[in-house]
Design a protein around this motif. Structure first.
Motif, PDB file in Angstrom:
ATOM      1  N   GLU A   1       0.843  -1.199   0.000  1.00  0.00           N
ATOM      2  CA  GLU A   1       0.000   0.000   0.000  1.00  0.00           C
ATOM      3  C   GLU A   1       0.878   1.248   0.000  1.00  0.00           C
ATOM      4  O   GLU A   1       0.630   2.211  -0.701  1.00  0.00           O
ATOM      5  N   GLU A   2       1.916   1.197   0.858  1.00  0.00           N
ATOM      6  CA  GLU A   2       2.827   2.335   0.937  1.00  0.00           C
ATOM      7  C   GLU A   2       3.664   2.482  -0.316  1.00  0.00           C
ATOM      8  O   GLU A   2       4.050   3.571  -0.695  1.00  0.00           O
ATOM      9  N   GLU A   3       3.979   1.342  -0.923  1.00  0.00           N
ATOM     10  CA  GLU A   3       4.913   1.379  -2.044  1.00  0.00           C
ATOM     11  C   GLU A   3       4.238   1.434  -3.401  1.00  0.00           C
ATOM     12  O   GLU A   3       4.887   1.657  -4.418  1.00  0.00           O
ATOM     13  N   SER A   4       2.934   1.218  -3.454  1.00  0.00           N
ATOM     14  CA  SER A   4       2.217   1.314  -4.725  1.00  0.00           C
ATOM     15  C   SER A   4       2.401   2.721  -5.285  1.00  0.00           C
ATOM     16  O   SER A   4       2.460   3.691  -4.535  1.00  0.00           O
ATOM     17  N   CYS A   5       2.502   2.834  -6.599  1.00  0.00           N
ATOM     18  CA  CYS A   5       2.625   4.175  -7.161  1.00  0.00           C
ATOM     19  C   CYS A   5       1.292   4.904  -7.074  1.00  0.00           C
ATOM     20  O   CYS A   5       1.244   6.122  -7.108  1.00  0.00           O
ATOM     21  N   GLY A   6       0.211   4.145  -6.984  1.00  0.00           N
ATOM     22  CA  GLY A   6      -1.102   4.755  -6.820  1.00  0.00           C
ATOM     23  C   GLY A   6      -1.791   5.113  -8.108  1.00  0.00           C
ATOM     24  O   GLY A   6      -2.840   5.751  -8.119  1.00  0.00           O
ATOM     25  N   LYS A   7      -1.199   4.701  -9.215  1.00  0.00           N
ATOM     26  CA  LYS A   7      -1.794   5.115 -10.483  1.00  0.00           C
ATOM     27  C   LYS A   7      -3.064   4.330 -10.825  1.00  0.00           C
ATOM     28  O   LYS A   7      -4.087   4.909 -11.160  1.00  0.00           O
ATOM     29  N   CYS A   8      -2.988   3.013 -10.793  1.00  0.00           N
ATOM     30  CA  CYS A   8      -4.167   2.256 -11.232  1.00  0.00           C
ATOM     31  C   CYS A   8      -5.062   1.902 -10.051  1.00  0.00           C
ATOM     32  O   CYS A   8      -4.608   1.664  -8.946  1.00  0.00           O
ATOM     33  N   LEU A   9      -6.366   1.864 -10.335  1.00  0.00           N
ATOM     34  CA  LEU A   9      -7.335   1.692  -9.263  1.00  0.00           C
ATOM     35  C   LEU A   9      -7.289   0.323  -8.585  1.00  0.00           C
ATOM     36  O   LEU A   9      -7.421   0.253  -7.366  1.00  0.00           O
ATOM     37  N   PRO A  10      -7.124  -0.782  -9.325  1.00  0.00           N
ATOM     38  CA  PRO A  10      -7.135  -2.073  -8.619  1.00  0.00           C
ATOM     39  C   PRO A  10      -6.073  -2.123  -7.528  1.00  0.00           C
ATOM     40  O   PRO A  10      -6.322  -2.638  -6.438  1.00  0.00           O
ATOM     41  N   CYS A  11      -4.909  -1.584  -7.805  1.00  0.00           N
ATOM     42  CA  CYS A  11      -3.818  -1.613  -6.828  1.00  0.00           C
ATOM     43  C   CYS A  11      -4.058  -0.581  -5.736  1.00  0.00           C
ATOM     44  O   CYS A  11      -4.039  -0.901  -4.555  1.00  0.00           O
ATOM     45  N   ARG A  12      -4.310   0.668  -6.126  1.00  0.00           N
ATOM     46  CA  ARG A  12      -4.433   1.730  -5.117  1.00  0.00           C
ATOM     47  C   ARG A  12      -5.617   1.501  -4.185  1.00  0.00           C
ATOM     48  O   ARG A  12      -5.497   1.639  -2.972  1.00  0.00           O
TER      49      ARG A  12
ATOM     50  N   SER B   1       1.136  22.493 -17.184  1.00  0.00           N
ATOM     51  CA  SER B   1       1.448  21.681 -15.994  1.00  0.00           C
ATOM     52  C   SER B   1       1.264  22.476 -14.705  1.00  0.00           C
ATOM     53  O   SER B   1       2.137  22.492 -13.852  1.00  0.00           O
ATOM     54  N   ALA B   2       0.120  23.129 -14.601  1.00  0.00           N
ATOM     55  CA  ALA B   2      -0.153  23.871 -13.369  1.00  0.00           C
ATOM     56  C   ALA B   2      -0.472  22.924 -12.229  1.00  0.00           C
ATOM     57  O   ALA B   2      -0.227  23.216 -11.063  1.00  0.00           O
ATOM     58  N   ILE B   3      -1.037  21.782 -12.558  1.00  0.00           N
ATOM     59  CA  ILE B   3      -1.347  20.778 -11.543  1.00  0.00           C
ATOM     60  C   ILE B   3      -0.737  19.446 -11.952  1.00  0.00           C
ATOM     61  O   ILE B   3      -0.409  19.230 -13.115  1.00  0.00           O
ATOM     62  N   ALA B   4      -0.595  18.584 -10.968  1.00  0.00           N
ATOM     63  CA  ALA B   4      -0.042  17.254 -11.244  1.00  0.00           C
ATOM     64  C   ALA B   4      -0.540  16.302 -10.168  1.00  0.00           C
ATOM     65  O   ALA B   4      -1.115  16.738  -9.160  1.00  0.00           O
ATOM     66  N   THR B   5      -0.310  15.010 -10.407  1.00  0.00           N
ATOM     67  CA  THR B   5      -0.577  14.087  -9.315  1.00  0.00           C
ATOM     68  C   THR B   5       0.608  14.163  -8.366  1.00  0.00           C
ATOM     69  O   THR B   5       1.756  14.181  -8.784  1.00  0.00           O
ATOM     70  N   VAL B   6       0.309  14.248  -7.086  1.00  0.00           N
ATOM     71  CA  VAL B   6       1.372  14.332  -6.100  1.00  0.00           C
ATOM     72  C   VAL B   6       1.218  13.194  -5.095  1.00  0.00           C
ATOM     73  O   VAL B   6       0.166  12.582  -4.989  1.00  0.00           O
ATOM     74  N   ASP B   7       2.326  12.925  -4.359  1.00  0.00           N
ATOM     75  CA  ASP B   7       2.372  11.800  -3.441  1.00  0.00           C
ATOM     76  C   ASP B   7       2.234  10.486  -4.196  1.00  0.00           C
ATOM     77  O   ASP B   7       2.214  10.467  -5.415  1.00  0.00           O
ATOM     78  N   ARG B   8       2.138   9.416  -3.453  1.00  0.00           N
ATOM     79  CA  ARG B   8       2.018   8.140  -4.144  1.00  0.00           C
ATOM     80  C   ARG B   8       1.124   7.196  -3.362  1.00  0.00           C
ATOM     81  O   ARG B   8       0.737   7.478  -2.229  1.00  0.00           O
ATOM     82  N   GLY B   9       0.841   6.062  -3.998  1.00  0.00           N
ATOM     83  CA  GLY B   9       0.065   5.010  -3.350  1.00  0.00           C
ATOM     84  C   GLY B   9      -1.285   5.522  -2.895  1.00  0.00           C
ATOM     85  O   GLY B   9      -1.932   6.311  -3.586  1.00  0.00           O
ATOM     86  N   VAL B  10      -1.690   5.117  -1.716  1.00  0.00           N
ATOM     87  CA  VAL B  10      -3.010   5.489  -1.227  1.00  0.00           C
ATOM     88  C   VAL B  10      -3.133   6.990  -0.982  1.00  0.00           C
ATOM     89  O   VAL B  10      -4.234   7.515  -0.867  1.00  0.00           O
ATOM     90  N   TYR B  11      -2.003   7.660  -0.889  1.00  0.00           N
ATOM     91  CA  TYR B  11      -2.049   9.112  -0.638  1.00  0.00           C
ATOM     92  C   TYR B  11      -2.058   9.941  -1.916  1.00  0.00           C
ATOM     93  O   TYR B  11      -2.076  11.167  -1.871  1.00  0.00           O
ATOM     94  N   LYS B  12      -2.014   9.293  -3.046  1.00  0.00           N
ATOM     95  CA  LYS B  12      -1.928  10.026  -4.301  1.00  0.00           C
ATOM     96  C   LYS B  12      -3.134  10.950  -4.461  1.00  0.00           C
ATOM     97  O   LYS B  12      -4.256  10.576  -4.164  1.00  0.00           O
ATOM     98  N   ARG B  13      -2.865  12.155  -4.914  1.00  0.00           N
ATOM     99  CA  ARG B  13      -3.958  13.104  -5.119  1.00  0.00           C
ATOM    100  C   ARG B  13      -3.543  14.084  -6.207  1.00  0.00           C
ATOM    101  O   ARG B  13      -2.396  14.045  -6.681  1.00  0.00           O
ATOM    102  N   VAL B  14      -4.480  14.979  -6.571  1.00  0.00           N
ATOM    103  CA  VAL B  14      -4.167  15.976  -7.585  1.00  0.00           C
ATOM    104  C   VAL B  14      -3.978  17.313  -6.890  1.00  0.00           C
ATOM    105  O   VAL B  14      -4.726  17.645  -5.966  1.00  0.00           O
ATOM    106  N   GLY B  15      -2.980  18.061  -7.307  1.00  0.00           N
ATOM    107  CA  GLY B  15      -2.821  19.370  -6.681  1.00  0.00           C
ATOM    108  C   GLY B  15      -1.736  20.192  -7.325  1.00  0.00           C
ATOM    109  O   GLY B  15      -1.027  19.728  -8.224  1.00  0.00           O
ATOM    110  N   ALA B  16      -1.613  21.407  -6.853  1.00  0.00           N
ATOM    111  CA  ALA B  16      -0.546  22.301  -7.285  1.00  0.00           C
ATOM    112  C   ALA B  16       0.582  22.187  -6.256  1.00  0.00           C
ATOM    113  O   ALA B  16       0.354  21.729  -5.145  1.00  0.00           O
TER     114      ALA B  16
END
Lengths: 633, 201, 165
Positions: A487-498, B142-157
């Motif tokens: 969970e921590e290491e997933s890139c978070g791009k695709c929905l099944p994984c994230r 590219s004013a906004i981008a996806t930031v952070d990763r995994g479960v914390y990934k979100r869109v923002g400036a």
């Protein structure tokens, strides 16, 4: 950082032909005295953390003392990881080959007096065979080493990884000289094909076939092409690649140069985890020294072939072990895997044909070129040729690095070499392949360790981590651990994984609290299938494996959590209680002093009691108690 | 032209097309959320998974990025495809409970309830990244981008502050498939999206 | 904040002005300044020729980058599998309590930053905690606290760990 043995002798020439390299090697060998007394100290990360650098310093200081110097002239050599990490710091005395373990600074004086001056072993520092109780003198006689077959690791622990002359004397760059002085590109690729070598990074794709497809892609698309080392060893519990990079960086570099030669690549990249500073340092030194000798850079050995490489330090992302994520990271972007159905041999780094192999794979290449593909194919078993390095960790006596031919049974590694579980109980399961792999339960301990047999058992080879679990390890907890890791290491791009990994972990969280139904297990299996089928990259699609294999082999243990509200292994906090055995408790008060919640009470010298309602089950009392009076139920 | 089958129906497509493009050309329905003609496909939402079969061999691929090839057999409504779709929809319903667009799409594919509980009842964004891709690829800012990763990934400036790189062109608003950009917009630009919509109307 | 190593100009000069050097730049800034400030990120992205958003994406994607100043000492608790089986998580929880800070955060007095790391590859020593560059093998929260107390009292304390790499 410890001080490095300074690089090259002053008179190092730039070698201008394969013959010159071979002559240089002969010279180096002739200059070595096989009877010289040598103190070899392991400077692998394990031994270093246990203070081996201080042991080395103590030797240096003592040997510089005049009267010792007058009698013997011992040299001191520091090497990469010798593998037997649970016994470190390790010191070898050559030429006798005496193997001293758990050596401390204070032992140095005795070693010098007794061994270096009087020529006698220091008995108490020798390894004691747990079966016979006898002290064993040399490395080769210790079962941990005797039962291994060290091929890739053959130089590690013998050479000083920061001194290229030591590596060359031991045979480094012999394969490169051979290739450059008479092998065509085609012959190099054929030899690798012939060897049957399969990628050591996890998936086990045949390396020769990969190189062959790259050649085809180059024919279509032309050059530039790139060769890349995947040193982003992220599997928790794995340190094979780290050891190779730290202990014999030239083997990786030589493999890479050979690959570059076969494909006509001019630029290579070594992508190394940031968590491995020593590996990065040793590779940098190795590259600088190789450049000085004309083994890397412009016009290598005056053959007309030019190639150079550079190190990219990872910045902390497990997913960058995935090939396309690694490429985007080298390009300076977040390591999101690319959504493409093209192979990296056709469209890799900067969209160009690229060969990416893992560290151990590259390190095998010089051996194959030097000794021949047929020789290599004779090691191991058909379809899984050669040897494999494993890091053996967890609940096992002999923790360390182990190399065996492919196809030996799990029991050979865990029990014969590893010495089994401390205390002598049978192991519960062995996790192979890290978070992408699965577990092999005890009743399948005769499973041969090769790519196909492990896959058939529901696990996978992975990069080579073997984590031994015993009855005090809970499968629900371990599965949760791997999911949380991913969970921590997933890139978070695709929905099944994230989204999927979190939902799976939440279901396991509920189990660990005693909440769940049979239906939840079925849902977990079905959601796992969706993630395997739907995820964008291998991180996601292999993520459900630990859950699926543990359900497959230990379904009753899962059930016990929600049906009986019990964690049979005594791990899941919400299902266990701590208590103090009044017969064993001496009333020493140390647990009461350490309890962070102040919920242990009792008079001095009287049995103490834990207030179960206040207890946060942190386990500190159990850790603190010297009389083993704290019980978990 | 490339000849292949979708659901056993013979279809034709031009070289370089994806399965999704070919399917839509032939009126064959495949659900998508993160796909938009204006930007390169990113294969993030995985709703467009289809099954390729050849004898006993089969695998699932994302149709928005898988290029058509001569003689392949594509199936859009198999058990495995349905399993992936159903779970993604169930998880989306719990992740973005406030997005009527997502509920409507899920319902079209027969998913009206979820076994999962919602963490944030107001959430609409599922981080498909369409907004940032359109800003990068179409607007070029590219004013906004996806930031952070995994479960914390979100869109923002950058640094989660309003950015003057944004020229308030509104492209992100128009491509957003879940309505999430409406509320995100003012944190990016410092102007509420409602005012923005009036300005550009 | 003064840099521990190279200053900003030296860092920028080292690398060609190309996007592929963005991560190198941020790594050097991180190791010199302990974190990546908004200004330094802007300078790095200008030098590499990428939008600030890309630098921000990169800096938030990779675990080794920090956007806030970190403490004087970094305590990294390994949570690799071997460490997990031998109680790594318990050490994290205990240090959180003892240092009064959540994992990932810095103590109010800026002395310690508590981080977790997914395997440092020293599994034979499990559980392992790395304090600055010192590896503490087979450790417990109690043993660590003693060491941290020493660090707190003696700013120049060095080599108190079991060995550094």
């Amino acid at each position: 950082m410890y001080s490095l043995n300074s690089a090259l002798r002053v008179d190092t020439p730039r070698l201008d032909s394969a013959e010159a390299l071979n002559a240089y090697r002969e010279n180096l060998i002739a200059g070595q005295d096989p009877n010289q007394t040598l103190v070899v100290v392991c400077h692998g990360t394990g031994c270093m953390a246990n203070g081996s650098n201080r042991v080395t310093a103590a030797f240096q200081n003592a040997i510089e003392g005049a009267d010792i110097k007058a009698k013997v002239m011992p040299g001191i050599k520091t090497t990469g990881c010798q593998g037997f990490c649970s016994r470190g710091p390790l010191v070898l005395i050559r030429p006798q080959g005496l193997f001293y373990q758990r050596v401390k600074e204070k032992d140095v004086e005795e070693i010098i007096q007794r061994t270096l001056i009087e020529g006698q072993p220091v008995e108490r520092l020798l390894y004691k065979d747990p079966q016979t109780g006898k002290r064993i003198h040399t490395e080769q006689e210790i079962p941990f080493y005797k039962l291994q077959e060290r091929v890739v690791l053959h130089n590690i622990g013998k050479i000083d990884p920061t001194d290229i002359t030591d590596a060359i004397a031991a045979g480094a760059y012999r394969a490169l000289a051979k290739a450059l002085s008479g092998m065509t590109l085609e012959q190099v690729v054929s030899e690798v094909e012939q060897s049957g070598l399969r990628g050591r990074g996890g998936a086990g794709f045949p390396t020769g076939r990969k190189w062959r497809s790259a050649m085809a892609a180059i024919e279509k698309k032309g050059r530039p092409v790139y060769v890349v080392v995947n040193g982003d060893e992220g599997d928790p519990g794995a340190f094979m690649d780290r050891t190779i990079m730290e202990g014999d960086p030239h083997s990786v570099l030589e493999g890479l140069i050979l690959g570059a030669y076969a494909l006509g690549a001019e630029q290579g990249y070594l992508y190394v985890r940031a968590e491995y500073p020593l590996a990065i340092q040793h590779l940098e030194i190795a590259m600088a020294q190789a450049r000085e000798l004309g083994l890397l850079g412009e016009n290598i050995l005056n053959s007309g072939f030019s190639f150079d490489a550079r190190i990219n330090r990872g910045a902390g992302a497990f997913v960058c072990g995935e090939s396309t994520a690694l490429f985007t990271s080298i390009e300076g972007k977040p390591g999101n895997p690319r959504p493409k159905y093209t192979r990296s041999v056709e469209e890799g780094l900067w969209g160009r044909p690229t060969i990416l192999n893992n560290v151990e794979t590259w390190a095998n290449v010089p051996l194959i070129i030097d000794k021949g593909g047929d020789w290599y194919a004779g090691l191991g078993v058909p379809h899984s040729t050669g040897t494999k390095v494993f890091s053996l960790v967890g609940k096992v006596n002999n923790v360390g690095l182990v190399e065996v031919p492919m196809g030996v049974p799990v029991s050979h590694i865990v029990e014969a070499i590893g010495g089994g579980v401390p205390g002598g109980a049978p192991f519960k399961a062995v996790q192979t392949g890290g978070p992408s792999g699965g577990c092999i339960p005890y009743h399948l301990k005769e499973t041969p360790v090769d790519f196909d047999s492990l896959t058939k058992a529901g696990s996978m080879m992975g990069s080579g981590a073997m984590i031994v679990m015993d009855d005090s390890d809970c499968v629900v907890d371990v599965a949760r651990y791997f999911l949380r890791f991913l969970e921590e290491e997933s890139c978070g791009k695709c929905l099944p994984c994230r989204l999927g990994l979190t939902r799976m972990r939440e279901m396991l969280d509920a189990f660990s609290k005693g909440v769940g139904t049979e239906r939840d297990i079925e849902d977990l299996i079905s959601l796992s299938q969706a993630i395997q089928d739907g995820a964008l990259c291998a991180l996601g699609s292999s993520a459900p494996n630990p859950v699926l294999t543990t359900i497959n082999y230990f379904r009753d243990e899962y059930r016990a959590h929600f049906s009986d509200h019990k964690c049979p292994a005594g791990v899941c906090k919400d299902l266990i209680t701590f208590s103090i055995d009044p017969d064993a408790c001496t009333g020493c008060r140390s647990c009461a002093r350490q309890c962070p919640n102040n919920c242990i009470s009792g008079e001095k010298k009287q049995p103490h009691v834990i207030d179960a309602n206040q207890c946060i089950r942190c386990g500190i009392c159990k850790e603190t108690c010297k009389f083993d009076a704290v019980r978990v139920s | 032209m490339i000849q292949f089958t979708i659901n056993d129906q013979q279809v034709e497509a031009q070289h370089g097309w994806t399965i999704l493009e070919a399917a839509r050309e032939h009126g064959i329905d495949i659900p998508t959320l993160c796909y938009h003609e204006a930007v390169a496909p990113s294969g993030a939402c995985r709703l467009c998974m289809v099954e390729l079969k050849d004898g006993n061999w089969s695998k699932l691929v994302a149709s928005c990025i898988y290029p058509v090839a001569e003689g392949i057999h594509v199936y859009t409504e198999t058990e495995r495809v349905h399993n992936v779709r159903r779970w993604i929809f169930e998880m989306l319903l719990a992740t973005c409970p406030a997005s009527p667009e997502i509920s409507a799409l899920a319902e079209r594919y027969g998913v009206t309830s979820t076994r999962f509980s919602a963490a944030d009842p107001d959430r609409t964004c599922m981080v498909c990244g369409l907004c940032s891709r359109v800003c990068e690829e179409v607007v070029g800012l590219s004013a906004i981008a996806t930031v952070d990763r995994g479960v914390y990934k979100r869109v923002g400036a950058p640094f989660s502050r309003p950015t003057d790189v944004c020229v308030a062109c509104g492209c992100c608003l128009s491509v957003c498939p879940t309505g999430a950009m409406q509320s995100l917009f003012d944190t990016v630009r410092g102007i509420p999206a409602t005012i923005m919509t009036q300005l550009t109307a | 904040m003064a840099p521990v190593g190279k200053d900003m100009d030296t860092i920028l000069e080292q690398y060609p002005a190309k996007p592929e050097y963005l991560i190198f730049l941020l790594q050097d800034i991180q190791s010199s300044y302990g974190y990546i400030s908004q200004e330094s990120m802007q300078q790095a992205s200008d030098h590499a020729g990428v939008p600030l958003t890309q630098a921000y994406s990169v800096a938030t994607f990779y675990q080794s980058f920090r956007l806030d100043p970190s403490g004087e000492h970094e305590v990294r608790v390994c949570l690799g599998t071997a460490c997990h089986l031998k109680g790594g998580q318990r050490i994290v929880e205990e240090l959180e309590r003892r240092l009064n800070v959540e994992a990932g955060g810095t103590t109010a007095d800026m002395r310690f930053t508590l981080n977790t790391v997914n395997c440092v590859g020293a599994c034979a020593l499990a559980p392992v905690v790395v304090v600055d560059d010192d590896y503490h093998a087979n450790t417990t929260a109690r043993k660590l606290e003693k060491h941290l107390k020493k660090l707190e009292h003696d700013v120049t304390a060095d080599g108190e760990g079991q060995g550094h790499v």
